[in-house]
Structures are given as structure tokens and as C-alpha cells.
Design a protein around this motif. Structure first.
Motif, PDB file in Angstrom:
ATOM      1  N   ASP A 165       1.175  -1.249   0.215  1.00 13.16           N
ATOM      2  CA  ASP A 165      -0.624  -0.320   0.353  1.00 13.16           C
ATOM      3  C   ASP A 165       0.982   1.468  -0.281  1.00 13.16           C
ATOM      4  OD1 ASP A 165      -2.357   1.265  -0.228  1.00 13.16           O
ATOM      5  OD2 ASP A 165      -2.677   0.897   2.260  1.00 13.16           O
TER       6      ASP A 165
ATOM      7  N   ARG B 223       1.892   5.226  -2.127  1.00  8.01           N
ATOM      8  CA  ARG B 223       1.041   6.016  -2.817  1.00  8.01           C
ATOM      9  C   ARG B 223       2.532   7.409  -3.168  1.00  8.01           C
ATOM     10  NH1 ARG B 223      -2.332   3.420  -2.120  1.00  8.01           N
ATOM     11  NH2 ARG B 223      -3.977   3.542  -1.007  1.00  8.01           N
TER      12      ARG B 223
ATOM     13  N   LEU C 289      -3.427  14.355  -2.180  1.00  8.67           N
ATOM     14  CA  LEU C 289      -2.865  12.891  -0.617  1.00  8.67           C
ATOM     15  C   LEU C 289      -2.683  13.612   0.534  1.00  8.67           C
ATOM     16  CD1 LEU C 289      -2.066  10.178  -0.341  1.00  8.67           C
ATOM     17  CD2 LEU C 289       0.024  10.935  -1.583  1.00  8.67           C
TER      18      LEU C 289
ATOM     19  N   GLU D 201      -6.473   8.518   2.757  1.00 10.74           N
ATOM     20  CA  GLU D 201      -5.946   7.819   2.300  1.00 10.74           C
ATOM     21  C   GLU D 201      -4.725   6.719   3.773  1.00 10.74           C
ATOM     22  OE1 GLU D 201      -4.996   6.416  -0.495  1.00 10.74           O
ATOM     23  OE2 GLU D 201      -6.080   7.901  -1.535  1.00 10.74           O
TER      24      GLU D 201
ATOM     25  N   PRO E  57      -1.741   4.835   3.525  1.00 13.05           N
ATOM     26  CA  PRO E  57      -0.895   3.671   2.555  1.00 13.05           C
ATOM     27  C   PRO E  57       1.027   3.961   3.997  1.00 13.05           C
ATOM     28  CG  PRO E  57      -0.149   7.086   3.201  1.00 13.05           C
ATOM     29  CD  PRO E  57      -1.433   6.830   3.292  1.00 13.05           C
TER      30      PRO E  57
END
Length: 337
Positions: free
Chosen positions: A23, A25, A33, A42, A44
Motif C-alpha cells: 500500500d 502512494r 494526498l 488515505e 498508506p
């Protein structure tokens, strides 16, 4: 915000290696983000900062087109002399979006990859199939004024928020990507996805793939174009409906037409078969109205956003008239002309 590891590669191959497993980004301008990470949308386990990669340039292509580096900022792209001269529709669309501060930070690759701005997607206390597959769509039956009227599904009615992407769709751009399996080119029409049953899939990037550039073909709509954006306030607001329109007119008749919509679907909405309605026609209200109905065929509201159907058709007609007259919408004085 959850804990994550961080890498800052200096070349593309290293970035792909860092970005491939798990995972992960990629971080460029961070204008989308970072917000999502702060809201725990999100989460990550690894962030790969790609800002040191050599992807900042805008360069001419041998065939007369233009290559936009993925890390070139929106501001640098909009004000590049070649973009302004050869692709003014793109420059206008970029300047219609966000704010000067955000355009100075946001990158081209990040712009086309930004996530949807749905209230329910950002609110982790509500159901959202994009954020948690199978949890449901809070917008269906909820507050959905800004949501999709085209291409939606029972899983998701969110819209893609980019202005830049709408112009890129109209201009038949190509996205250059690289990943664990090498390089490939994705036509812009195939880059973003409609939600279907897999609402969490915004685009067709494979795991670990990285956008390196966006290519514009040597097709210039410099005399007859406009980017018309209708929103709740004149600046710093996402589109309720936007229209990128470009025409080629010869001997008083339309020989080519490009129309793409923003704010109405999970991806920039373009129906090439509908554009053919205008081919051979003289620019007129009736011709533009026929195109508007063809482009929005099948549009469905969900309550709060029912008004978008009529608004989209009127916006298409207005944009085509601006393009035909050679009077593009001003992005300085944003009032609709």
C-alpha cells in the motif's frame, strides 16, 4: 494520520522499485494526498516522494506535439508560451481551477490522479464504496447536489474534480506511464474509469505504475475554443458543470468538434459519436442544442442534482457559441459571458 515509511528516490527506476510493493502512494505536490492522509481517508504504509525525479520539463515532440512533464506545476504549464499559443484551451482550463497558490504547487500528474471530492468519501463516519468497498454510497439518497448525472452506478455517484483533465480529454491527450512491467502509453479517454461495481478504481493504472508525462498531439484549436465553468462562486470552487469546447470551422461550416464535460461524471465526459452531430453544420443554436442533447443522453439526477441535467445542456450550448464566435470565457473576469 497513521505512521508510514518515506522514500525520496532520484530516478524513475528507483521510484518504481520503491512504489511497487504493498500500500504505497507517490507524493508530488501533495495538494490532494496530504489532505486525504490528514483525514484518514488515505492510509498508506509507504510514501514515495517523487519531486527529485527529472519530470519537470515541458518539451516539444518530433511530430509537432507537446510533452508535459508529470512534475511540471499547473502554473508553469498554464503560463508556458507554447501551451498558451498552441493549446489555449488547456491553459484556460487550468486557470479556471483551484487558486494561484495551489496551482503553484499542484503537478500535472497529480492533477489527473486526484481523488473525487465527495462529501461522503472525505467523511470516514459515513458509508462510501470508494473508501470502504461494500459499505454503500451515502450520496445516493443523501446530499448529492454536486454529484454525477452521467456514467454513475449503484455503487458510486461521485464526480472527477479536475478542470485540466476535461481539456486534456477534449484534446485527445495521451498519458505516459512506467511501472514494474515497463513503459506504456494510455489514451486519455481510457485513463479514467467509470465506477461500475468497483467504485474505488479511479483510473486504469496498474499497481506501482507512475505517470511520467502527458502528451498533446499536433492538433491545434487556437481560434475557436472555450472553457466554461459553472460553479457556486466565481473562484476557488469545483465545477457544478464545466465544458471544454473546441471547433474547426471552414467556409462557415463546422468540420470538427470537440466537447468534454466536467463535474457530471466519475471521469471527464466525452461522447465522440455525439460530436459528429455538429459535423457539416453551420454554427447555430439549433445545431448546438442537438449536440447538447446527444452528449447528455441518459443523464439521470438523484434528487438534489436534478438541476444539473438542464444546466449541462445550457452550458454546452453557451460554450459552443463562445467557441464558434471566437470569444473564449475569460479566466480573469470569471463571470459568464
Amino acid at each position: 494520520m497513521n505512521r508510514f515509511s518515506y522514500a525520496r528516490p532520484t530516478d524513475v527506476a528507483e521510484a518504481v522499485r520503491e512504489g511497487s510493493p504493498g500500500d504505497v502512494r507517490y507524493l508530488a505536490g501533495g495538494t490532494n494526498l496530504v489532505d486525504l492522509m490528514k483525514e484518514n481517508v488515505e492510509r498508506p504504509v509507504r510514501v514515495v516522494d517523487i519531486n527529485r525525479l527529472p519530470l519537470h520539463d515541458i518539451s516539444d515532440l518530433p511530430d509537432g506535439g507537446l510533452r508535459l512533464g508529470a512534475l511540471a506545476t499547473n502554473a508553469d504549464t498554464a503560463w508556458d508560451a507554447r501551451v498558451e499559443e498552441r493549446y489555449p484551451l488547456l491553459s484556460s482550463a487550468i486557470l479556471a481551477g483551484a487558486s494561484p497558490q495551489l496551482r503553484n504547487a499542484a503537478t500535472n500528474g497529480g492533477n489527473v490522479n486526484q481523488r473525487t471530492r465527495c462529501y461522503y468519501f472525505y467523511d470516514t463516519a459515513t458509508p462510501c464504496n470508494k473508501r470502504e468497498p461494500g459499505s454503500g454510497c451515502g450520496a445516493i439518497g443523501g446530499v448529492n447536489r454536486i454529484h454525477a448525472i452521467l456514467g454513475a452506478s449503484a455503487a458510486c455517484i461521485a464526480t472527477h474534480p479536475s478542470d485540466m483533465a476535461v481539456a486534456l480529454a477534449a484534446l485527445d491527450a495521451t498519458v505516459q506511464v512506467t511501472g514494474p512491467d515497463g513503459d506504456r502509453a494510455i489514451p486519455f479517454a481510457d485513463y479514467h474509469r467509470l465506477p461500475g461495481a468497483e467504485a474505488w478504481q479511479d483510473n486504469n493504472l496498474a499497481p506501482g505504475e507512475l505517470v511520467t508525462a502527458i502528451d498533446l498531439p499536433d492538433e491545434r484549436f487556437t481560434g475557436h475554443y472555450t472553457y466554461l465553468k459553472l460553479r457556486d462562486r466565481l473562484s476557488y470552487a469545483f465545477a457544478l458543470v464545466s465544458v471544454a469546447a473546441a471547433l474547426k470551422i471552414e467556409d462557415g461550416r463546422i468540420v470538427e468538434a470537440r466537447v468534454a464535460l466536467g463535474g457530471v461524471a466519475h471521469k471527464p465526459w466525452r461522447v465522440k459519436t455525439a460530436e459528429s452531430v455538429l459535423h457539416g453544420e453551420t454554427p447555430s443554436h439549433n445545431a448546438f442544442l442537438a449536440a447538447a442533447h446527444a452528449i447528455t443522453e441518459g443523464a439521470t439526477g438523484h434528487g438534489d442534482n436534478d438541476f444539473k441535467i438542464g444546466l449541462a445542456r445550457k452550458a454546452i450550448v453557451r460554450a459552443l457559441r463562445q467557441a464558434a464566435d471566437g470569444t473564449p470565457q475569460s479566466q480573469t473576469d470569471k463571470r459568464v459571458a
